[in-house]
Every structure is written in C-alpha cells, then in structure tokens.
Design a protein around this motif. Structure first.
Motif, PDB file in Angstrom:
ATOM      1  N   ARG A  50     -36.717  22.113 -19.153  1.00 45.80           N
ATOM      2  CA  ARG A  50     -37.256  22.026 -17.819  1.00 45.80           C
ATOM      3  C   ARG A  50     -38.966  20.716 -18.173  1.00 45.80           C
ATOM      4  O   ARG A  50     -39.362  21.025 -19.191  1.00 45.80           O
ATOM      5  CB  ARG A  50     -37.562  23.293 -17.405  1.00 45.80           C
ATOM      6  N   SER A  51     -39.543  20.842 -17.413  1.00 48.49           N
ATOM      7  CA  SER A  51     -40.550  20.738 -17.697  1.00 48.49           C
ATOM      8  C   SER A  51     -41.543  20.900 -16.179  1.00 48.49           C
ATOM      9  O   SER A  51     -41.108  21.066 -15.420  1.00 48.49           O
ATOM     10  CB  SER A  51     -40.871  18.941 -18.229  1.00 48.49           C
ATOM     11  N   GLU A  52     -42.968  21.352 -16.609  1.00 53.29           N
ATOM     12  CA  GLU A  52     -43.960  21.414 -16.137  1.00 53.29           C
ATOM     13  C   GLU A  52     -44.893  20.174 -15.994  1.00 53.29           C
ATOM     14  O   GLU A  52     -45.158  20.385 -16.959  1.00 53.29           O
ATOM     15  CB  GLU A  52     -43.816  23.147 -15.183  1.00 53.29           C
ATOM     16  N   THR A  53     -46.401  20.758 -15.171  1.00 55.06           N
ATOM     17  CA  THR A  53     -47.151  20.440 -14.988  1.00 55.06           C
ATOM     18  C   THR A  53     -48.781  21.008 -15.144  1.00 55.06           C
ATOM     19  O   THR A  53     -48.537  21.259 -14.400  1.00 55.06           O
ATOM     20  CB  THR A  53     -47.455  19.034 -14.186  1.00 55.06           C
ATOM     21  N   GLY A  54     -48.893  20.980 -16.530  1.00 53.17           N
ATOM     22  CA  GLY A  54     -50.311  21.837 -16.147  1.00 53.17           C
ATOM     23  C   GLY A  54     -51.662  21.981 -15.957  1.00 53.17           C
ATOM     24  O   GLY A  54     -51.187  20.702 -14.618  1.00 53.17           O
ATOM     25  N   ASP A 102     -45.450  19.745 -19.374  1.00 53.10           N
ATOM     26  CA  ASP A 102     -45.072  20.679 -20.818  1.00 53.10           C
ATOM     27  C   ASP A 102     -43.602  20.645 -20.606  1.00 53.10           C
ATOM     28  O   ASP A 102     -42.725  21.160 -19.514  1.00 53.10           O
ATOM     29  CB  ASP A 102     -45.827  22.051 -20.214  1.00 53.10           C
ATOM     30  N   VAL A 103     -42.982  19.755 -21.370  1.00 53.82           N
ATOM     31  CA  VAL A 103     -41.111  20.231 -21.911  1.00 53.82           C
ATOM     32  C   VAL A 103     -41.078  21.283 -22.432  1.00 53.82           C
ATOM     33  O   VAL A 103     -41.572  21.230 -23.963  1.00 53.82           O
ATOM     34  CB  VAL A 103     -40.856  18.950 -22.973  1.00 53.82           C
ATOM     35  N   PHE A 104     -39.891  22.187 -21.699  1.00 51.01           N
ATOM     36  CA  PHE A 104     -39.612  23.652 -22.339  1.00 51.01           C
ATOM     37  C   PHE A 104     -38.571  23.643 -22.180  1.00 51.01           C
ATOM     38  O   PHE A 104     -37.473  23.100 -21.520  1.00 51.01           O
ATOM     39  CB  PHE A 104     -40.607  24.681 -22.869  1.00 51.01           C
ATOM     40  N   THR A 105     -37.330  24.509 -22.872  1.00 47.94           N
ATOM     41  CA  THR A 105     -35.968  24.720 -22.935  1.00 47.94           C
ATOM     42  C   THR A 105     -35.998  26.223 -22.500  1.00 47.94           C
ATOM     43  O   THR A 105     -36.852  27.305 -22.758  1.00 47.94           O
ATOM     44  CB  THR A 105     -35.223  24.689 -23.927  1.00 47.94           C
ATOM     45  N   ARG A 133     -35.132  32.497 -18.874  1.00 47.38           N
ATOM     46  CA  ARG A 133     -36.215  32.813 -19.942  1.00 47.38           C
ATOM     47  C   ARG A 133     -36.845  31.952 -21.007  1.00 47.38           C
ATOM     48  O   ARG A 133     -35.537  31.428 -21.257  1.00 47.38           O
ATOM     49  CB  ARG A 133     -36.134  34.251 -20.612  1.00 47.38           C
ATOM     50  N   ARG A 134     -37.695  31.945 -20.906  1.00 48.93           N
ATOM     51  CA  ARG A 134     -38.219  30.843 -22.169  1.00 48.93           C
ATOM     52  C   ARG A 134     -38.744  31.604 -23.874  1.00 48.93           C
ATOM     53  O   ARG A 134     -38.352  32.864 -22.865  1.00 48.93           O
ATOM     54  CB  ARG A 134     -39.643  30.474 -21.520  1.00 48.93           C
ATOM     55  N   HIS A 146     -36.370  19.816 -32.204  1.00 50.83           N
ATOM     56  CA  HIS A 146     -36.477  20.964 -31.746  1.00 50.83           C
ATOM     57  C   HIS A 146     -35.969  20.886 -30.270  1.00 50.83           C
ATOM     58  O   HIS A 146     -35.516  22.211 -29.189  1.00 50.83           O
ATOM     59  CB  HIS A 146     -37.614  22.143 -31.745  1.00 50.83           C
ATOM     60  N   PHE A 147     -35.674  19.642 -29.850  1.00 52.56           N
ATOM     61  CA  PHE A 147     -35.025  19.692 -28.434  1.00 52.56           C
ATOM     62  C   PHE A 147     -33.519  19.211 -29.246  1.00 52.56           C
ATOM     63  O   PHE A 147     -32.798  18.482 -27.410  1.00 52.56           O
ATOM     64  CB  PHE A 147     -35.524  18.707 -28.055  1.00 52.56           C
TER      65      PHE A 147
END
Length: 439
Positions: free
Chosen positions: A67-71, A77-80, A107-108, A148-149
């Motif tokens: 997923r990604s979100e704008t800070g 911010d890209v995260f799993t 959960r992140r 790590h992705f």
C-alpha cells in the motif's frame, strides 16, 4: 465508537480463574461485526490461567498487500500490510475444529514492532519471541540484490510474523495480555491505546544498561553465565548460516552452469544423426538439473529463516540479562544509601568515628558543637531517611528476587523449546539434502 469502547472494556477486565472454558459454541461464530468480535473478547477473557490461548484460538497471518499513502509533507510512503485472522477452536471429543468465520484486520510491520516493544517492557523477565528481520542478513550471493519489497522476501516475512503471534499466544502470560488481544481484534485506535500505557517511557536506555553493567559490584553468576550462553548461541548459529550461505552459492553456481551444457547438447543433437536422440535427452536432463535448484533453494531458505530466528532469540535472552543487571544495580545503590544513612546516624550519636576532613567536622571545629535541638532535628531527619531507605531496599530485594525467579524459569522453558526446534530444523535440513542428492 461506544461499541468499540465496550469491547475494549470487556477485554481488559480481570479474567475468570475457573478451569473450564465457559462459552456456547453457537454464540462464537466470529464475523466482522462488533457483536461477534465482542463474543471473541469474552471467550479470550474467560480462558483460565491453566490454559494457553494457542490451544483454543487459531491465529494466522494469511495475506500481505503493498500500500501507499501521502504523508503530511506530501511525501509518498510505500509499505506492506499483513492480514491477521483469528478463529476460535472448539473441542468435539478429542478433535479440535475451527468454528465460524475468522475475525480479520490489517497490520503494518511497524505495529508488530510496537507490540513487541510493549511486551518486552511489560514482561521484562520473558524471552520475548523475535520478529522476522526487516532487511535480509546473512544471505548467499544470489540473494544480495533482493530488496525488502521483493515478493519472496515479503512472503517469508509473513510466515515469520505468523510464527511470532503464535509463539506469543502459546505463552502462559503474554498470551493473556489484553493489548495483545486487541492487536488482533481492535482495528481502530489501537496505536493510541498502546501508547497510552506509557510503555515507551519505561524502556531502559542503552546508557542506563551500560552504566549498570560496568558499575555492578556483585553480578549474579547465573546471569553472567547466561550472557555467555546467549553470545555463544548467537555466534554458533551465525557461523552455521554463513557456512550454509557459502555452500548455497557454490551449489547454485554448479547447477546453473549445467544450463550451458544443456544448450550445447541440444545444439549438438541437431548435428549428430545417430546420437541425436541421446544428446537431446541429455540436454533436457541438464535443463531440468539447472531448474531444480530454484525450488531446492526456496526450501532451504525457509529452514534458514527458522534457524535465523534463534540469532534474535539470543538477543532477547541478553536483554533479560541486562534487565537483571539494572535491577541488581538499583538494589546495590539502595543498600549503599541505607548504609550511608546509618553511618551518619551513628556519627551523630557518637557511635562511629567522624571522618577527618568531613564538612561536619570542620564546622564543629570552627563554630563549636551543634545545639541539642539542631542535633535532634537532624537525628529525626536521618531516622526518616533510614526508614525510607529500608523500605526501598526491601522493595528492590523483593522485585529483584521475583524477577530472577521468573527469568530463570523462562530460561529453562526457552532451552527446552530451543532443543526441540533445532532438532526438528536440522532433521528437516538433512532430509532436504538427502532428497537433493537422490535427484
């Protein structure tokens, strides 16, 4: 919402100590609505102290999603995130079955880290299970370019996170912690709830740990031995993994080079008339030999990840030893303070010799002896300070002894777990090598 608040209140209420699990299986079909999650909270709350959560609840980390979100600064911010599913097991005779649909939430990895940090502070005497590594370490050459992705790395991390939750759930004390339960069930405001406990302010700083380690006068030999044991465990596992990484790189290269032979045999078969079929078959065999190593390496990596877990288990054990040093140092400081106050009282009463260059001695020589009322006031103050110091010593002694008793019990549990896990891992590795050799 009011419903969520009610759910959390039910989770944090004191558990019933009865030995039986009091629930109606018809009411425990868990879905996504609040009432069903409330039933799950009630079930978890009613598990007695003689039962492990893992015996009655199935916990899975079943999926992962990028997923990604704008800070706030406009940065992306890209995260799993990872999907946690919880189901209740119900006993049907001797056979356990999973009842109903799972309760699930995302959960992140950072939230898993927050949960583990909370558990370390809340249960300082427990060797808290480690999380899977955030970035790859001790890898063989072919894996050195994996980020790590990477899908395979994320999948292996998913398995590690599932193992972490299952290990926590199988622990008699951590598995009963209400914030651990809400981590798996409360989707909203969980971060605010756990931060509100103030656990972050209770974490020992590295400077405090170092100070205690260097200034401790009477270290406990048992925990000194455990520090050596933990370091040796870490070194030995690291050495095994590094050796395995070298062997994996060499074996991978040997298999892949057979792809060149396969291509040569295939081209050669087009030239030779009498040997064409045989050369073609040999080429296909070489290609299959080259491709087989990929599946084999994936299986080996899974075993390697499980073995790597014990490197971080060793770090958890050392953290318990550092906590013992801090508590022992606090006890020694309180004992020194008590001894100092008693000596000052004895000096004031004339039962102990005064120090030659003490401030009080110089003052007496210059201004004369103290007035009786001043001396009595100082004596009363010292008596109060001695009483407080005695209470502090007794409190620190009780806390330190309790900590050491629990910690040593946890160490024995960990050693049994380690012996069982490593035996199973090495057997699996040997079976895998035999399987490979037969090909």
């Amino acid at each position: 919402t009011e419903t969520n608040t009610e759910i959390v209140n039910m989770a944090v209420s004191s558990p019933d100590d009865s030995d039986s699990l009091r629930y109606d299986s018809d009411d425990i079909s868990i879905g996504g609505d609040d009432s069903k999650i409330s039933n799950l909270f009630n079930f978890v709350r009613d598990i007695s102290k003689n039962n492990k959560l893992s015996d009655h609840v199935e916990i899975l980390v079943s999926e992962h999603e990028k997923r990604s979100e704008t800070g706030s600064m406009g940065m992306k911010d890209v995260f799993t995130t990872y999907l946690i599913e919880v189901r209740i097991r119900e006993e049907n005779g001797r056979k356990r079955q999973v009842a109903g649909n799972p309760s699930s939430l995302w959960r992140r990895y950072s939230e898993f880290e927050m949960l583990r940090n909370y558990l370390v502070v809340t249960f300082p005497y427990v060797i808290v299970p480690p999380l899977p590594e955030k970035r790859m370490t001790i890898m063989w050459q072919q894996m050195s370019t994996v980020d790590h992705f990477d899908a395979d790395f994320i999948e292996r991390r998913r398995v590690g996170l599932e193992t972490f939750l299952q290990r926590v759930a199988s622990h008699e004390e951590m598995g009963r912690d209400h914030l651990f339960h809400t981590f798996m069930l409360q989707d909203e405001n969980w971060r605010e709830t756990i931060v509100g406990t103030g656990f972050q302010s209770k974490q020992d700083s590295r400077l405090k740990n170092l100070n205690a380690s260097f200034r401790l006068k009477k270290p406990d030999k048992r925990f000194e031995g455990l520090k050596i044991y933990a370091q040796e465990l870490r070194n030995n596992i690291s050495a095994i993994l590094k050796t395995r990484a070298k062997l994996a790189g060499t074996l991978y290269g040997i298999h892949k080079i057979h792809g060149n032979y396969g291509r040569v045999f295939s081209e050669w078969s087009g030239i030779e008339k009498e040997m064409g079929d045989g050369l073609q078959s040999a080429g296909h065999f070489m290609d299959a030999y080259k491709d087989y190593i990929d599946d084999f390496m994936n299986e080996e990596e899974q075993i390697s990840d499980q073995l790597k877990e014990y490197i971080y288990f060793a770090d958890s054990l050392k953290a318990v030893c550092r906590k013992q040093e801090v508590m022992q140092y606090e006890l020694e400081k309180s004992e020194e303070l008590l001894s100092s106050k008693r000596y000052q009282r004895d000096q004031l009463l004339g039962k102990a010799p005064s120090k030659t260059l003490s401030l009080q001695g110089m003052r007496s020589k210059i201004f004369g002896p103290e007035k009786p009322e001043v001396k009595d006031a100082r004596l009363r103050q010292l008596e109060d300070q001695i009483e407080e110091a005695e209470e502090a010593v007794l409190r620190n002694q009780s806390e330190t002894m309790s900590f050491m008793e629990h910690a040593l019990s946890e160490v024995e549990r960990f050693k049994k777990q380690k012996g069982s896990d490593l035996k199973e891992l090495f057997i699996s590795y040997a079976v895998l090598q035999i399987k490979m050799a037969k090909r």
